[in-house]
Design a protein around this motif. Structure first.
Motif, mmCIF file in Angstrom:
data_model
loop_
_atom_site.group_PDB
_atom_site.id
_atom_site.type_symbol
_atom_site.label_atom_id
_atom_site.label_comp_id
_atom_site.label_asym_id
_atom_site.label_seq_id
_atom_site.Cartn_x
_atom_site.Cartn_y
_atom_site.Cartn_z
ATOM 1 N N GLU A 343 0.835 -1.204 0.000
ATOM 2 C CA GLU A 343 0.000 0.000 0.000
ATOM 3 C C GLU A 343 0.869 1.253 0.000
ATOM 4 N N GLN A 344 1.899 1.238 0.857
ATOM 5 C CA GLN A 344 2.836 2.359 0.959
ATOM 6 C C GLN A 344 3.544 2.631 -0.363
ATOM 7 N N ALA A 345 3.925 1.549 -1.066
ATOM 8 C CA ALA A 345 4.780 1.685 -2.246
ATOM 9 C C ALA A 345 3.980 1.796 -3.541
ATOM 10 N N GLY A 346 2.652 1.632 -3.463
ATOM 11 C CA GLY A 346 1.869 1.573 -4.685
ATOM 12 C C GLY A 346 2.186 0.294 -5.443
ATOM 13 N N ALA A 347 2.368 -0.795 -4.707
ATOM 14 C CA ALA A 347 2.699 -2.085 -5.312
ATOM 15 C C ALA A 347 1.490 -3.015 -5.241
ATOM 16 N N VAL A 348 1.550 -4.067 -6.060
ATOM 17 C CA VAL A 348 0.480 -5.057 -6.087
ATOM 18 C C VAL A 348 0.821 -6.194 -5.132
ATOM 19 N N LEU A 349 -0.152 -6.627 -4.356
ATOM 20 C CA LEU A 349 0.028 -7.775 -3.481
ATOM 21 C C LEU A 349 -0.612 -8.989 -4.141
#
Ligand code: ADP
Ligand code: ZN
Ligand code: ZN
Length: 707
Positions: A343-349
């Motif tokens: 969420e912090q990095a704008g990444a996909v989980l």
């Protein structure tokens, strides 16, 4: 500039941050690791914030002594401090999760970059070789050697090099030496395969999330549906977008195949973290990521803190695996940390499993791959009742093993209990061998000829007589993997039997031997049910499937379902097909029925309904507090004091737990809808009670989302 520094210390009471004045010539920012004066000592600290000025008068401000070369990216400082808060730990312990490996709490990091002198050819040197310069034989040899590139000075010989350096023919300088872990290189090499329709659809959905820079996805794929191939494509697509990726896997020693596939596909771009690395290798892999040279980190739970810039994707393979939870302080859950970091990095989980946790099934967006890649069905599963049978194996199981022997096939047998037998008692006076420090019985280990405690490691030599009454008639109760191994050897001889459990040192070698054998049986604890991909296993057996159901834990059903379904997933991955036998005292148990029908969705739907009714996760947060003391009494008094101070949700307990490592224990469980409020309240209560004068001998352990 003022640096706010959190000291790296074990002491729980010492809380920063403390202000230091950074001189202009010093290179320090958020994430820098500094050596600072602290009272009369020098200690390491981390800059968690910077400011223009301090509240303190200038004469009270000290200056750091030194800034270390390797600092931490600021977003990881935030993540470490967040973990400290979320898991009711200290800032120093939260920060320790994100620091370069080996930083420690001492005056100097225990591990640093290694450098060595390297010699390089200069232009003059090149000319000297070509032209007719006067060179000794040895000198000419060394220069010629350098034509291929720089060489470690030690290898070329210092004397010769120094004389060449004086003539300007070579230059010698300190260069960093990289300590690289050995390549794993295990398992079958998967070439560039054509994706199945389900895999292609999954990759497409993930790509859309990568473009959006957000998304929490659950890849719910049957065992053998080709999830790893989806992860590999997703990582490639992440790199193509100029970003980096973390791939979390359960302990690599147990599942080297997955990690090896990444290594083979992406080569040097992969940094692999695992427990077998030396301190130096760990440090250098960390630095390679920090510099942006390695852009994929494959590793166990701690890899969620990898210092990769521009993170675009976090994969959690086998997301149901219990190893994602850290048992020591901070008791973080890598799956929750991954969500936060993404969420912090704008990444996909991207979490994946054949047996996802109810939490993930409920909260994440689902991508489903119900079929195996090869179009083969999942193996039929037969439940056999064990009531009234004697011995550890049912006749149906014996028959099935017999046919494995005749056909020269392979089988995997799971029994989640290591050792020879559960406990030992005297047939005459009834004495039971117990651990002197824990309230549990000692487990018999025949191979090591001793009885041992599985909780604290206490061990005694195998007794030949009862010390109380002198009788030599001792009874062994129950069956563990060690005894089952012998039983299996008798049935399948001459086929080999391989045992795998925590008592076996050579885990990877055992897996490799089973993999390369033409036929044989692998027997062991839950280790045998991890994501192994052995193509030719025709029989899977679960012995005592309901042993995990007898634990008084709301996750008992989930665990049992996952264990049986995962073991079933190891069978029938090849041309010969396969079958599974599940031995149980209770063939009617709901979760076993769902596992036998390969119906994860059905199981999860029922389990979620039950959890909703009882307010269990994901519909509430649980926090466990355990107080312990050497004497009986203070631990429950402390637990009661904490209970009285908690003002959110419901508090269950204090309830006594069995004595562990010589300490009496009492437990509280807090159940609350408002997670943040519950964490705050428990933290305040524990800190207040722990600081009380009368609690000096009491230890406190707080576990948010206990497993
Ligand atoms: P899972 O992790 O879902 O249990 P794996 O990723 O281990 O499944 O894949 C099972 C096997 O299928 C592996 O040997 C893998 O190389 C192979 N495989 C994966 N995708 C394909 C495909 N599209 N075509 C052929 N074989 C595949
Ligand atoms: Zn006796
Ligand atoms: Zn013990």
């Amino acid at each position: 500039m003022i640096a706010k520094v959190e000291p790296l210390t074990q002491a729980r009471a010492l809380r920063g941050p403390f202000d230091y004045r950074v001189p202009d010539e010093m290179d320090a920012d958020v994430g820098s690791v500094l050596l600072v004066p602290f009272g009369r000592r020098r200690i390491l600290g981390v800059v968690v914030e910077t400011a223009e000025r301090s509240e303190l008068p200038p004469e009270k401000l000290a200056e750091p002594i030194e800034a270390l070369a390797e600092g931490v990216p600021p977003e990881l400082i935030r993540l470490g401090l967040w973990a400290a808060e979320e898991y009711v730990s200290t800032p120093a312990r939260g920060l320790a999760l994100v620091l370069p490996p080996g930083t420690g709490t001492g005056k100097l990091p225990r591990v640093r970059a290694r450098t060595a002198l390297r010699a390089e050819l200069t232009d003059a040197g090149r000319a000297a070789l070509d032209g007719g310069d006067r060179l000794g034989e040895r000198q000419r040899e060394v220069l010629a050697q350098l034509l291929d590139g720089p060489v470690a000075a030690a290898a070329a010989g210092h004397g010769t090099l120094r004389s060449l350096e004086r003539r300007g023919l070579v230059c010698i300088a300190d260069a960093r030496v990289e300590r690289r872990p050995e390549i794993l290189g295990v398992g079958a090499v998967g070439g560039d395969v054509q994706l199945t329709a389900a895999q292609a659809a999954a990759v497409e959905r993930i790509d859309a999330a990568l473009d959006a820079g957000a998304g929490s996805l659950l890849l719910h794929g049957a065992t053998g549906s080709g999830k790893t191939e989806v992860y590999l494509r997703a990582v490639a697509d992440t790199l193509r977008r100029g970003r980096s990726a973390i791939v979390l896997v359960p302990e690599i020693g147990l599942t080297p195949q997955t990690a090896a596939r990444f290594e083979r596909r992406f080569g040097d771009l992969v940094a692999i973290m695992h427990s077998k690395l030396s301190a130096g290798e760990r440090f250098d892999e960390w630095a390679r990521m920090r510099r942006g040279e390695a852009r994929i980190c494959v590793g166990p739970r701690s890899a969620v803190f990898a210092p990769l810039p521009d993170l675009g994707l976090i994969v959690i393979d086998e997301e149901h695996d219990a190893s994602y939870k850290q048992e020591g302080d901070p008791r973080y859950d890598a799956r929750t940390v991954a969500e936060r970091r993404a969420e912090q990095a704008g990444a996909v989980l991207l979490a994946g499993s054949a047996t996802p946790r109810p939490e993930s099934f409920e909260l994440l967006e689902r991508i489903s791959m119900p079929e195996r890649v090869d179009g083969r069905g999942l193996p039929p599963v037969e439940l056999v009742g064990m009531t009234g049978t004697s011995g550890p194996l049912h006749t149906r199981t014996r028959d099935a093993l017999e046919s494995v022997r005749r056909g020269g096939e392979k089988a995997i047998v799971l029994l989640n209990r290591r050792g020879w037998s559960n406990f030992l008692s005297c047939r005459v006076c009834g004495r039971v061998w117990r651990c002197p420090r824990c309230d549990v019985s000692l487990v018999l280990h025949q191979g090591a000829r001793r009885v041992a405690c599985h909780h604290c490691g206490h061990a005694e030599p195998l007794p030949s007589a009862c010390p109380d009454c002198g009788s030599v008639s001792l009874a062994r109760h129950g069956v563990g993997t060690e005894r089952l191994e012998q039983e299996l050897e008798e049935i399948v001889a001459p086929l080999p039997v391989f045992r795998l459990d925590a008592d076996v040192a050579a885990v990877a070698a055992t897996l490799r031997r089973f993999d390369s054998a033409d036929s044989g049986v692998l027997v062991g604890t839950q280790m045998v049910a991890k994501g192994h991909d052995f193509p030719d296993v025709t029989l899977g057996v679960v012995v005592d499937a309901d042993s995990t159901l007898r634990f008084p834990d709301f996750r008992a059903e989930e665990r049992t379902f996952a264990l049986v379904a995962q073991l079933a997933g190891r069978s029938g991955r090849g041309k010969r097909g396969g079958r599974v036998i599940v031995q149980t005292l209770d063939p009617e148990a709901g979760c076993l029925g769902f596992a036998a029908a390969h119906d994860a969705e059905g199981f999860l739907a029922g389990e979620l309904e039950r959890r909703r009714t009882l307010s269990y996760p994901p519909f509430a947060t649980l926090i466990r507090v355990v107080c312990s003391s050497e004497e009986l009494g203070p631990e429950s008094a402390a637990a009661e004091a904490i209970r009285d101070r908690i003002d959110v949700g419901t508090v269950l307990g204090p309830a006594p737990l069995f004595r562990l490592k010589g300490r009496e224990r009492a437990q509280l469980v807090v159940k609350a809808a408002d997670r943040a409020a519950a964490v705050r309240s428990v933290r305040a209560a524990v800190e207040e009670v722990a600081s009380g004068r009368s609690r000096s001998g009491v230890n406190f352990a707080v576990d948010v989302d206990p497993q």
